[in-house]
Enzyme design. Structure first.
Site, PDB file in Angstrom:
ATOM      1  N   HIS A 499       0.861  -1.173   0.141  1.00 37.48           N
ATOM      2  CA  HIS A 499      -0.046  -0.113  -0.100  1.00 37.48           C
ATOM      3  C   HIS A 499       0.907   1.407  -0.041  1.00 37.48           C
ATOM      4  O   HIS A 499       0.691   2.151  -0.604  1.00 37.48           O
ATOM      5  CB  HIS A 499      -0.897  -0.183   1.335  1.00 37.48           C
ATOM      6  CG  HIS A 499      -1.713   1.406   1.374  1.00 37.48           C
ATOM      7  ND1 HIS A 499      -2.981   1.389   1.045  1.00 37.48           N
ATOM      8  CD2 HIS A 499      -1.556   2.383   1.864  1.00 37.48           C
ATOM      9  CE1 HIS A 499      -3.526   2.521   1.277  1.00 37.48           C
ATOM     10  NE2 HIS A 499      -2.488   3.289   1.660  1.00 37.48           N
ATOM     11  N   GLU A 500       1.829   1.381   0.927  1.00 40.51           N
ATOM     12  CA  GLU A 500       2.582   2.733   0.831  1.00 40.51           C
ATOM     13  C   GLU A 500       3.657   2.629  -0.160  1.00 40.51           C
ATOM     14  O   GLU A 500       3.838   3.711  -0.665  1.00 40.51           O
ATOM     15  CB  GLU A 500       3.418   2.470   2.229  1.00 40.51           C
ATOM     16  CG  GLU A 500       2.762   2.454   3.603  1.00 40.51           C
ATOM     17  CD  GLU A 500       1.703   3.607   3.811  1.00 40.51           C
ATOM     18  OE1 GLU A 500       2.029   4.751   2.981  1.00 40.51           O
ATOM     19  OE2 GLU A 500       0.786   3.459   4.300  1.00 40.51           O
ATOM     20  N   HIS A 503       1.716   4.713  -2.535  1.00 40.38           N
ATOM     21  CA  HIS A 503       2.156   6.218  -2.662  1.00 40.38           C
ATOM     22  C   HIS A 503       3.214   6.612  -3.105  1.00 40.38           C
ATOM     23  O   HIS A 503       3.339   7.809  -3.756  1.00 40.38           O
ATOM     24  CB  HIS A 503       1.914   6.380  -1.096  1.00 40.38           C
ATOM     25  CG  HIS A 503       0.681   6.364  -0.526  1.00 40.38           C
ATOM     26  ND1 HIS A 503      -0.557   6.993  -1.034  1.00 40.38           N
ATOM     27  CD2 HIS A 503       0.112   5.812   0.694  1.00 40.38           C
ATOM     28  CE1 HIS A 503      -1.656   6.802  -0.305  1.00 40.38           C
ATOM     29  NE2 HIS A 503      -1.374   5.978   0.559  1.00 40.38           N
TER      30      HIS A 503
END
Length: 598
Positions: A499-500, A503
């Site tokens: 997920h990170e 980003h």
């Protein structure tokens, strides 16, 4: 800054950048052998000069005094530009003398500001972390002052009122500039404006105090080994032992979540959950009471009936009523399924612990128990298939292929800790350098305790047409392996890391012309969407095999049956989990909505 090239042939050989290898199957053995060889080289490279990253203005390893001096220079330069803009006669305003200086200032100063601010999250030196926090305080105070400058507002408003044609992004940027000033009350009467500024200062001070109280909280609980039955041995090894041979459980989210998920002792779970929920309770309750009252008064000055309406006015929902209606509709549709899911958990607790009531502290533990039974998933054993190096290599491989990128580790780049690595990001087809990212993924003392991505430099296009490339930092708190072995990740940690990294890709690939809209500074309604979409790759067989490999033989990824079970597991207890998220959302909206603590 340019990279230094005047090195000897031997040193140059040691300093070559290397492509990241991401293989599965038999080729993984070669990848590991190469990785070990390169690690040996890296230990020798530390003795030579470190490289700067061409195109990055983020400054690494500033001392405490250097941080404070840079903060003062940032403030002085910002004041100089704002004064120059404010001095433009209202009948002489142009894009070049009003808007462009402010946009270029923001793009140029953002990496310098972050150079002052990010050390508080990662530095190993206490004096540097303190200087970083002080620099952030000074810079924030200056930014707040600039946002209240009526002379600058009048000039920007004068240009906006001219209605000159410009591209949509520039038009939106000017609209945001005007909106920022007016959110500080500069379009209100003198009396209201003064009240807005007074309330805003109080709100900011109390908000910071609330966060600092939580961050500074060092409370802990002591438990015997018998009271921690069920916790993995590696978890216990990381705990500090206190007197009477008891383990110290600090009330940090990573510790608490792991304990609530694995500990078999209900009284221990209950004590930890209660203590975690009551952290800073006495001191922060009074802060919350004051914040609710001040925010309500603040919103009313702008013509809103409550702070929630003020907060969501710039979001898609527009009004708090729509938010509540949306949450209520979803919650009602989930009730029947959530009750059946809860009944299943209660029955299991009754079998294990008798007639004790089911509490929030039981949710993670019994959900895990049911999931392991229903999906034949032993998450403790599954962890052995997710060594950090294999997971990270797989994530990079997937994102490279998915977005047409090429990642290349930068050897001997300057970093703040030996565990930190740096990668260049290139467009695969054109070879263009798109940006850089730092990985600081292992836990250590004094480091920020959560997983997140920090923008160190935003992408932007200057008025002269020169593009500034983005730079990102991924911070995590993963366990480092012992004896040269890679640490092992729990599956939720794998998903969180993926997920990170979504980003990171979002930040690097953004091509906005203004730093204001670059990378992670997109509209709040959208900012999480790319990373959430990329999480889906954690549940597909093809990608799961790329990010997994048995720790004793990484040529053996998880099998197809486990992949299918993980995909089914993802949707288990979905109603209860979503109900919990809705509860958090409604609680936050109620906090904004009412003029009292409920």
């Amino acid at each position: 800054m340019e990279m230094t090239e005047n090195q000897s042939d031997k040193t140059s050989k040691h300093k070559r950048e290397r492509n990241l290898l991401a293989f599965t199957g038999a080729a993984a053995l070669a990848a590991v052998a190469l990785s070990l060889a390169i690690s040996a080289l890296n230990s020798r490279r530390k003795k030579s000069n470190k490289k700067d990253l061409s195109g990055s203005n983020a400054r690494i390893n500033l001392s405490a005094s250097e941080i404070l001096k840079l903060a003062d220079r940032i403030i002085a330069k910002s004041k100089e530009v704002h004064d120059a803009v404010a001095s433009v006669p209202l009948d002489k305003v142009t894009y070049a003398n009003v808007i462009s200086p402010l946009a270029d200032l923001e793009a140029h100063q953002f990496p310098l500001v972050q150079s002052c601010v990010f050390p508080k999250l990662v530095s190993t030196l206490e004096d540097v972390r303190k200087a970083s926090a002080e620099a952030e305080r000074r810079i924030d105070a200056h930014v707040s002052m600039c946002s209240k400058r009526e002379d600058v507002y009048r000039v920007v408003k004068a240009f906006a009122s001219k209605g000159e044609w410009m591209n949509p992004e520039a038009k939106h940027y000017i609209k945001c500039l005007v909106r920022d000033f007016e959110q500080n009350g500069l379009n209100l009467t003198v009396t209201k404006k003064e009240e807005v500024q007074r309330l805003r200062a109080q709100i900011e001070e109390l908000s910071l105090r609330y966060v600092h109280n939580l961050n500074d909280d060092s409370s802990c609980l002591l438990f015997s080994e018998a009271e921690l039955v069920g916790l993995p041995p590696e978890y216990l090894k990381c705990l500090v032992k206190a007197g009477n041979d008891k383990y110290k459980i600090t009330l940090r989210s990573l510790n608490v979540l792991a304990l609530l998920e694995f500990c078999q002792v209900g009284t221990t779970r209950r004590m930890v959950a209660a203590a975690y929920g009551k952290r800073c309770g006495e001191v922060n309750l009074s802060v919350l009471e004051s914040l609710v009252d001040l925010r309500h008064k603040y919103a009313r000055l702008f013509g809103y009936s409550n702070y929630a309406d003020y907060a969501v006015d710039l979001r898609m929902a527009k009004t708090s009523t729509k938010v509540f209606e949306f949450l209520e509709d979803i919650s009602a549709s989930l009730t029947d399924l959530a009750m059946r899911e809860l009944a299943l958990l209660k029955d299991l607790k009754k079998k294990e612990e008798g007639e004790l009531p089911f509490g929030i502290e039981d949710l993670l533990y019994y959900v895990k128990r049911v999931e392991e039974a229903q999906f034949d998933l032993d998450f403790g054993a599954l962890k052995q298939y997710f060594p950090v190096d294999v997971v990270l290599s797989g994530i990079l491989k997937i994102t490279q292929d998915l977005f047409g990128l090429r990642f290349q580790e930068v050897a001997d780049a300057e970093v703040w800790h030996g565990d930190v690595s740096v990668f260049s990001v290139f467009d695969l087809s054109s070879g263009e350098l798109l940006g850089y990212f730092y990985l600081d993924i292992y836990m250590r003392e004094g480091k920020y305790g959560h997983t997140c991505v920090v923008a160190l430099q935003n992408g932007a296009l200057s008025y002269s047409g020169e593009r500034q490339i983005p730079v990102a930092l991924l911070i995590s708190q993963l366990q480092k392996g012992n004896g040269g072995h890679s640490g092992l990740l729990r599956f939720p940690e794998v998903v969180s890391l993926f997920h990170e990294f979504g980003h990171v890709v979002q930040h690097i690939c953004n091509r906005a012309s203004f730093a204001r809209f670059s990378g992670l500074r997109v509209d709040p309604d959208f900012v999480e969407i790319p990373a959430l979409v990329l999480e889906n790759w954690c549940y597909e067989s093809f990608s799961l095999k790329l990010i997994s490999g048995f720790h004793q033989d990484i040529t053996k990824p998880i099998n197809d049956e486990i992949c299918k079970s993980l995909k089914r597991w993802r949707n288990s207890f979905s109603a209860l989990k979503l109900k919990q998220e809705i509860l958090y959302c409604k609680s936050r909206n109620i906090f904004c909505f009412v003029n009292m603590v409920v």
